[in-house]
Enzyme design. Structure first.
Site, PDB file in Angstrom:
ATOM      1  N   GLY A  46       0.908  -1.127   0.174  1.00  0.00           N
ATOM      2  CA  GLY A  46       0.133   0.075   0.056  1.00  0.00           C
ATOM      3  C   GLY A  46       0.762   1.303   0.071  1.00  0.00           C
ATOM      4  N   ALA A  49       3.782   2.938  -5.100  1.00  0.00           N
ATOM      5  CA  ALA A  49       3.655   1.820  -6.212  1.00  0.00           C
ATOM      6  C   ALA A  49       2.230   1.036  -6.054  1.00  0.00           C
ATOM      7  CB  ALA A  49       4.644   0.942  -6.361  1.00  0.00           C
ATOM      8  N   THR A  79       7.074   4.862   1.829  1.00  0.00           N
ATOM      9  CA  THR A  79       6.898   6.020   1.048  1.00  0.00           C
ATOM     10  C   THR A  79       6.485   7.328   1.827  1.00  0.00           C
ATOM     11  OG1 THR A  79       5.972   4.802  -0.861  1.00  0.00           O
ATOM     12  CG2 THR A  79       5.600   7.011  -1.005  1.00  0.00           C
ATOM     13  N   ALA A  82       9.585   9.783   2.639  1.00  0.00           N
ATOM     14  CA  ALA A  82      10.323  10.425   1.452  1.00  0.00           C
ATOM     15  C   ALA A  82      10.411  11.888   1.736  1.00  0.00           C
ATOM     16  CB  ALA A  82       9.867  10.110   0.148  1.00  0.00           C
ATOM     17  N   GLU A  83      11.501  12.354   1.461  1.00  0.00           N
ATOM     18  CA  GLU A  83      11.703  13.972   2.021  1.00  0.00           C
ATOM     19  C   GLU A  83      11.919  14.728   0.782  1.00  0.00           C
ATOM     20  OE1 GLU A  83      14.793  13.939   4.965  1.00  0.00           O
ATOM     21  OE2 GLU A  83      14.107  12.111   6.056  1.00  0.00           O
ATOM     22  N   PHE A 155      18.990  18.274  -7.434  1.00  0.00           N
ATOM     23  CA  PHE A 155      19.234  17.055  -6.663  1.00  0.00           C
ATOM     24  C   PHE A 155      20.457  16.533  -7.363  1.00  0.00           C
ATOM     25  CE2 PHE A 155      16.917  13.943  -4.197  1.00  0.00           C
ATOM     26  CZ  PHE A 155      16.136  15.148  -3.120  1.00  0.00           C
ATOM     27  N   ASP A 250      10.101  -8.821   1.740  1.00  0.00           N
ATOM     28  CA  ASP A 250       9.363  -9.939   1.508  1.00  0.00           C
ATOM     29  C   ASP A 250       9.032 -10.470  -0.045  1.00  0.00           C
ATOM     30  OD1 ASP A 250       9.410  -9.125   4.237  1.00  0.00           O
ATOM     31  OD2 ASP A 250       7.302  -9.003   4.512  1.00  0.00           O
ATOM     32  N   GLN A 269      22.105   0.930  -2.651  1.00  0.00           N
ATOM     33  CA  GLN A 269      22.679   2.136  -2.630  1.00  0.00           C
ATOM     34  C   GLN A 269      22.749   2.881  -1.256  1.00  0.00           C
ATOM     35  OE1 GLN A 269      19.762   5.916  -3.727  1.00  0.00           O
ATOM     36  NE2 GLN A 269      21.451   5.769  -5.167  1.00  0.00           N
ATOM     37  N   HIS A 271      22.980   6.140   1.189  1.00  0.00           N
ATOM     38  CA  HIS A 271      22.886   7.457   0.946  1.00  0.00           C
ATOM     39  C   HIS A 271      24.077   8.256   1.878  1.00  0.00           C
ATOM     40  CE1 HIS A 271      20.840  11.359   1.534  1.00  0.00           C
ATOM     41  NE2 HIS A 271      19.958  10.915   0.531  1.00  0.00           N
ATOM     42  N   LEU A 281      17.438   9.850   8.017  1.00  0.00           N
ATOM     43  CA  LEU A 281      17.765  10.506   6.700  1.00  0.00           C
ATOM     44  C   LEU A 281      17.886  12.233   6.949  1.00  0.00           C
ATOM     45  CD1 LEU A 281      18.603  10.209   3.745  1.00  0.00           C
ATOM     46  CD2 LEU A 281      16.061  10.797   3.150  1.00  0.00           C
ATOM     47  N   GLU A 284      18.879  14.568   0.789  1.00  0.00           N
ATOM     48  CA  GLU A 284      19.601  15.234  -0.382  1.00  0.00           C
ATOM     49  C   GLU A 284      19.206  16.790  -0.750  1.00  0.00           C
ATOM     50  OE1 GLU A 284      21.132  12.485  -2.969  1.00  0.00           O
ATOM     51  OE2 GLU A 284      20.596  13.901  -4.776  1.00  0.00           O
ATOM     52  N   ARG A 315      25.089   9.701  -5.527  1.00  0.00           N
ATOM     53  CA  ARG A 315      25.155   9.177  -4.108  1.00  0.00           C
ATOM     54  C   ARG A 315      26.226   8.231  -3.864  1.00  0.00           C
ATOM     55  NH1 ARG A 315      18.640   8.379  -2.816  1.00  0.00           N
ATOM     56  NH2 ARG A 315      18.412  10.736  -2.465  1.00  0.00           N
ATOM     57  N   HIS A 383      20.284   2.699   2.050  1.00  0.00           N
ATOM     58  CA  HIS A 383      19.116   3.602   1.765  1.00  0.00           C
ATOM     59  C   HIS A 383      18.026   2.783   0.873  1.00  0.00           C
ATOM     60  CE1 HIS A 383      16.864   7.234   1.345  1.00  0.00           C
ATOM     61  NE2 HIS A 383      17.184   7.274   0.005  1.00  0.00           N
ATOM     62  N   ARG A 418      21.069   4.673  -8.477  1.00  0.00           N
ATOM     63  CA  ARG A 418      19.550   5.550  -8.893  1.00  0.00           C
ATOM     64  C   ARG A 418      19.890   7.134  -8.428  1.00  0.00           C
ATOM     65  NH1 ARG A 418      15.324   7.566  -5.215  1.00  0.00           N
ATOM     66  NH2 ARG A 418      16.580   6.515  -3.450  1.00  0.00           N
TER      67      ARG A 418
HETATM   68  C1  LIG Z   1      13.930   7.980   4.547  1.00  0.00           C
HETATM   69  C2  LIG Z   1      13.539   7.836   3.008  1.00  0.00           C
HETATM   70  C3  LIG Z   1      13.569   9.043   2.291  1.00  0.00           C
HETATM   71  C4  LIG Z   1      13.234   8.961   0.705  1.00  0.00           C
HETATM   72  N1  LIG Z   1      13.183   9.982   0.004  1.00  0.00           N
HETATM   73  C5  LIG Z   1      12.936  10.169  -1.226  1.00  0.00           C
HETATM   74  C6  LIG Z   1      12.752  11.079  -2.174  1.00  0.00           C
HETATM   75  O1  LIG Z   1      12.597  12.143  -1.530  1.00  0.00           O
HETATM   76  N2  LIG Z   1      12.467  11.048  -3.478  1.00  0.00           N
HETATM   77  C7  LIG Z   1      12.307   9.711  -3.998  1.00  0.00           C
HETATM   78  O2  LIG Z   1      12.374   9.574  -5.202  1.00  0.00           O
HETATM   79  N3  LIG Z   1      12.790   8.530  -3.350  1.00  0.00           N
HETATM   80  C8  LIG Z   1      12.800   8.701  -1.884  1.00  0.00           C
HETATM   81  N4  LIG Z   1      13.014   7.536  -1.222  1.00  0.00           N
HETATM   82  C9  LIG Z   1      12.930   6.283  -1.827  1.00  0.00           C
HETATM   83  C10 LIG Z   1      11.299   5.845  -2.031  1.00  0.00           C
HETATM   84  O3  LIG Z   1      10.697   6.737  -0.885  1.00  0.00           O
HETATM   85  C11 LIG Z   1      11.070   4.419  -1.972  1.00  0.00           C
HETATM   86  O4  LIG Z   1      11.716   3.908  -2.891  1.00  0.00           O
HETATM   87  C12 LIG Z   1       9.568   4.376  -2.288  1.00  0.00           C
HETATM   88  O5  LIG Z   1       8.517   4.892  -1.626  1.00  0.00           O
HETATM   89  C13 LIG Z   1       9.240   2.943  -2.357  1.00  0.00           C
HETATM   90  O6  LIG Z   1       7.691   2.714  -2.635  1.00  0.00           O
HETATM   91  P1  LIG Z   1       6.966   1.540  -2.751  1.00  0.00           P
HETATM   92  O7  LIG Z   1       5.567   1.860  -3.057  1.00  0.00           O
HETATM   93  O8  LIG Z   1       7.905   0.753  -3.694  1.00  0.00           O
HETATM   94  O9  LIG Z   1       7.161   0.546  -1.410  1.00  0.00           O
HETATM   95  P2  LIG Z   1       6.990   1.046   0.150  1.00  0.00           P
HETATM   96  O10 LIG Z   1       6.583   2.464   0.274  1.00  0.00           O
HETATM   97  O11 LIG Z   1       8.097   0.545   0.773  1.00  0.00           O
HETATM   98  O12 LIG Z   1       5.533   0.064   0.718  1.00  0.00           O
HETATM   99  C14 LIG Z   1       5.730  -1.270   0.597  1.00  0.00           C
HETATM  100  C15 LIG Z   1       4.263  -1.644   0.746  1.00  0.00           C
HETATM  101  O13 LIG Z   1       4.116  -3.146   0.871  1.00  0.00           O
HETATM  102  C16 LIG Z   1       3.487  -3.825   1.936  1.00  0.00           C
HETATM  103  N5  LIG Z   1       4.314  -5.080   2.423  1.00  0.00           N
HETATM  104  C17 LIG Z   1       5.723  -5.566   2.378  1.00  0.00           C
HETATM  105  N6  LIG Z   1       5.786  -6.591   2.603  1.00  0.00           N
HETATM  106  C18 LIG Z   1       4.517  -7.364   2.749  1.00  0.00           C
HETATM  107  C19 LIG Z   1       3.779  -8.553   3.034  1.00  0.00           C
HETATM  108  N7  LIG Z   1       4.807  -9.596   3.421  1.00  0.00           N
HETATM  109  N8  LIG Z   1       2.648  -8.512   3.130  1.00  0.00           N
HETATM  110  C20 LIG Z   1       1.816  -7.531   2.819  1.00  0.00           C
HETATM  111  N9  LIG Z   1       2.242  -6.153   2.489  1.00  0.00           N
HETATM  112  C21 LIG Z   1       3.452  -5.917   2.544  1.00  0.00           C
HETATM  113  C22 LIG Z   1       3.879  -2.807   3.282  1.00  0.00           C
HETATM  114  O14 LIG Z   1       2.789  -2.703   4.132  1.00  0.00           O
HETATM  115  C23 LIG Z   1       3.740  -1.287   2.554  1.00  0.00           C
HETATM  116  O15 LIG Z   1       2.718  -1.058   2.289  1.00  0.00           O
HETATM  117  C24 LIG Z   1      13.366   7.607   0.194  1.00  0.00           C
HETATM  118  C25 LIG Z   1      13.240   6.508   0.997  1.00  0.00           C
HETATM  119  C26 LIG Z   1      13.383   6.750   2.186  1.00  0.00           C
HETATM  120  C27 LIG Z   1      13.837   5.324   3.163  1.00  0.00           C
END
Ligand SMILES: Cc1cc2nc3c(=O)[nH]c(=O)nc-3n(C[C@H](O)[C@H](O)[C@H](O)COP(=O)(O)OP(=O)(O)OC[C@H]3O[C@@H](n4cnc5c(N)ncnc54)[C@H](O)[C@@H]3O)c2cc1C
Length: 608
Positions: A46, A49, A79, A82-83, A155, A250, A269, A271, A281, A284, A315, A383, A418
């Site tokens: 959730g 993506a 997500t 993210a900052e 950036f 997972d 990666q 950071h 974090l 950047e 990075r 990161h 990245r």
């Molecule tokens: C501190 C921080 C700051 C960042 N800042 C930036 C930024 O400014 N700009 C940028 O482009 N990127 C940034 N990134 C990277 C970016 O935020 C992430 O790569 C991106 O948000 C990932 O989104 P996602 O939807 O793929 O996964 P996530 O947002 O990680 O969501 C994963 C989902 O999967 C679910 N899930 C996982 N395992 C299971 C399971 N076994 N069963 C059921 N559900 C499960 C979780 O509950 C969650 O809902 C940052 C990352 C971090 C850590």
């Protein structure tokens, strides 16, 4: 049942059912209740993506039954933290030659150390602006220039300012916007706090998943025509990380076990700027707004490493530069190890408070300093995963009906490294393509495998979770001990600087940790919110992910992007201009290679 589909009558029944359950003493599940739930499309995750995929699928048809399943409430996905912002070529609107798709593509490809698939990058940069405008229309409160246009900031590794932001809290605003949008669609339902344990794949086709409802410990079979994995990265495989506790790889491990290859897993990666101790974090954006990195002599040391880009270098190079400064005695010693300084003092109070309020809040609360007056201690922290489940440009995997998008996937647009702010855009662009294609697939295909599909797989999974893990009384090993050892090992041997000896040793130790995992005891035998059981399942996933990373890293005898081998310090395009594919095998992963797709940019030396 999924939470948004309940009628009043169902709610009343659930209430009494739940009340009766609360009165029952906590004990191991007496009956292994196997519910059968069915959807056209099931989205695991959730975060950005997953939610973007759900919206895209719902836009295809209101007849489709779509469900989002997440182990935490969606707003707690990583997500949200993210900052800095998300990248797209919007600024062309300012002046005709300010920015271009080709420039964004070139920056991304150069940033990737020429390992990104160039056709995918071209598609990505062209789809990005529409995603931003869509978010804007859905109500995302982007920061603005004084004339009212969406503002952009600099950036790392980007040639021009093209990172769109909402102060320094983009993740929070973006995830809220997407989440609220999903509430508009009657045909999107949710399973909040359900933990998916395995993918049901038979004869090259996905049929659904098995999942535990965390509030009562019951394992259910959820069938669906298509499944999108959007479970994010695996930062918690490492000791020192900016990632939330739930990022345990997972989805990567589940797909890998089911036969889907993991691509480019050696590219991890770091950071450059996280708070020592906590790994929180320091975005950047603080360098994008003009912050300096200085060593113990107050020197802007990056002039020795990336003289043209300085603090806005990529990075991988910045992280190595900081570790080199520290190892050559120009770091500062602290209670949590050595560090360098991120200096924002010259920016002044107004810039810090307006554009970097979260940095100020975090440093005040977690480092006890005001960045307006004092430099911030920082060091590199793990990161982001460039690698992940191998997909095509739509998000399709090798398995029919199975998709992956977001950080869990490797399309690949990130290659060896990245660029900051491309990831959130990637979640939107490829979340949307996966959702739309999974919807089309679900409309064109029937549910397979009759009334009781994959019963062997489900029974096997039930045995794994309840007998081999929860019910195991075999030994004295603890989940927390093995987890800590794994993380320290990965940090030490599979971190920023790597060597054949260290990597081979890591591969050997991971095997022994896997053996020891068979001897764990989960002390909490209860069925309600058994987080110890969840941690055991997560550790099992992390061990597989760690093994895939390590073996891919041993096999790549060159240095490229974030993968730096002290014994092979040069990039070797003749042998390694290809993606690694790690396939699950009983003894050790099998590593194959897939050539990189080049369109118009010839690999060249990567200097900044
Ligand atoms: C501190 C921080 C700051 C960042 N800042 C930036 C930024 O400014 N700009 C940028 O482009 N990127 C940034 N990134 C990277 C970016 O935020 C992430 O790569 C991106 O948000 C990932 O989104 P996602 O939807 O793929 O996964 P996530 O947002 O990680 O969501 C994963 C989902 O999967 C679910 N899930 C996982 N395992 C299971 C399971 N076994 N069963 C059921 N559900 C499960 C979780 O509950 C969650 O809902 C940052 C990352 C971090 C850590």
């Amino acid at each position: 049942m999924p939470i948004r589909k309940k009628t009043q009558a169902e709610k009343a029944i659930s209430f009494w059912f739940f009340a009766a359950r609360l009165m029952r003493p906590i004990s191991p599940p007496q009956t292994r209740f196997m519910d059968r739930l069915t959807h056209d499309i099931l989205i695991v995750g959730g975060g950005a993506a997953g939610l973007r995929a759900a919206i895209a699928a719902a836009e295809v048809s209101n007849k489709l039954n779509i469900a989002v399943i997440s182990k935490v409430y969606p707003m707690r996905s990583h997500t949200v933290s993210a900052e800095g912002g998300l990248a797209a070529v919007l600024a062309t609107m300012r002046s005709i030659d300010y920015d271009s798709f080709d420039l964004h593509a070139f920056d991304t490809i150069k940033g990737s150390d020429f390992l990104a698939d160039q056709d995918a990058v071209e598609f990505f940069v062209q789809a990005a602006p529409d995603e931003i405008i869509r978010l804007e229309h859905w109500g995302c409160p982007f920061s603005r220039d004084p004339d009212g246009r969406i503002a952009v900031r600099a950036f790392g590794g980007m040639s021009v300012k093209r990172t769109i932001f909402a102060a320094d809290k983009i993740g929070f605003h973006l995830l809220h916007t997407l989440f609220q949008r999903t509430l508009m669609y009657e045909n999107i339902s949710r399973y909040d706090e359900w933990f998916v344990t395995s993918l049901l794949i038979e004869n090259g086709r996905v049929h659904g998943v098995t999942a535990i409802d965390i509030k009562n410990g019951e394992l259910s079979l959820i069938r669906s025509k298509s499944v999108i994995i959007a479970t994010g990265g695996a930062g918690r495989v490492y000791e020192f990380t900016t990632n939330g506790f739930i990022k345990t790889g997972d989805g990567m491990a589940m797909a890998y076990r089911a036969g889907v290859p993991l691509k480019d897993m050696e590219f991890v990666q770091y950071h450059p700027t996280a708070l020592p101790g906590t790994g929180i974090l320091m975005t950047e954006a603080s360098r994008g707004e003009g912050g300096y990195l200085i060593n113990k002599d107050g020197e802007r040391f990056l002039k020795r490493y990336v003289p043209k880009k300085m603090e806005l270098g990529p990075r991988d190079i910045l992280s190595r530069a900081i570790i080199t400064e520290i190892s050559q005695g120009r770091g500062i010693e602290g209670p949590h190890g050595s560090y360098v300084l991120l200096d924002l003092r010259h920016l002044g109070r107004e810039v810090v408070e307006k554009k970097l309020p979260f940095v100020k809040e975090l440093t005040e609360n977690y480092a006890g300093i005001d960045p307006v007056n004092e430099p911030i201690p920082v060091r590199p922290a793990m990161h982001y995963f460039m690698g992940g489940i191998s997909t095509d440009m739509i998000g399709r995997t090798e398995i029919v009906g199975l998709y992956a998008s977001g950080e869990v996937a490797c399309v690949s647009i990130n290659g060896g490294n990245r660029l900051g702010s491309n990831s959130l855009t990637e979640c939107l662009v490829f979340g949307a393509t996966s959702g739309a294609d999974a919807a089309k697939f679900a409309l064109e295909n029937q549910m397979t495998a009759g009334e009781n599909p994959n019963s062997t797989l489900v029974i096997q999974e039930e045995k794994r979770v309840f007998d081999e893990i929860l019910g195991n009384e075999a030994g004295e090993e603890r989940v927390s001990t093995i987890t800590s050892e794994l993380r320290a090992l990965m940090e030490r041997n599979v971190g920023i600087f790597r060597s054949e000896t260290g990597l081979t040793e890591a591969a050997r130790v991971i095997r022994t940790l896997k053996e020891r995992f068979r001897l764990i005891t989960v002390e909490d035998k209860g069925s309600v919110f058994n987080l110890e059981l969840m941690e055991a399942l997560e550790l099992d996933f992390m061990l597989d992910v760690a093994e895939a990373i390590t073996h891919s890293a041993v096999a790549r005898r060159e240095s490229r992007g974030a993968h730096y081998r002290i014994d092979y310090p040069k990039r070797n395009d003749e042998q390694y201009l290809s993606h690694s594919l790690a396939r699950y095998a009983r003894e050790a992963p099998r590593i194959d290679y897939l050539p990189v797709k080049l369109t118009k940019w010839k690999p060249m030396e990567r200097v900044y």
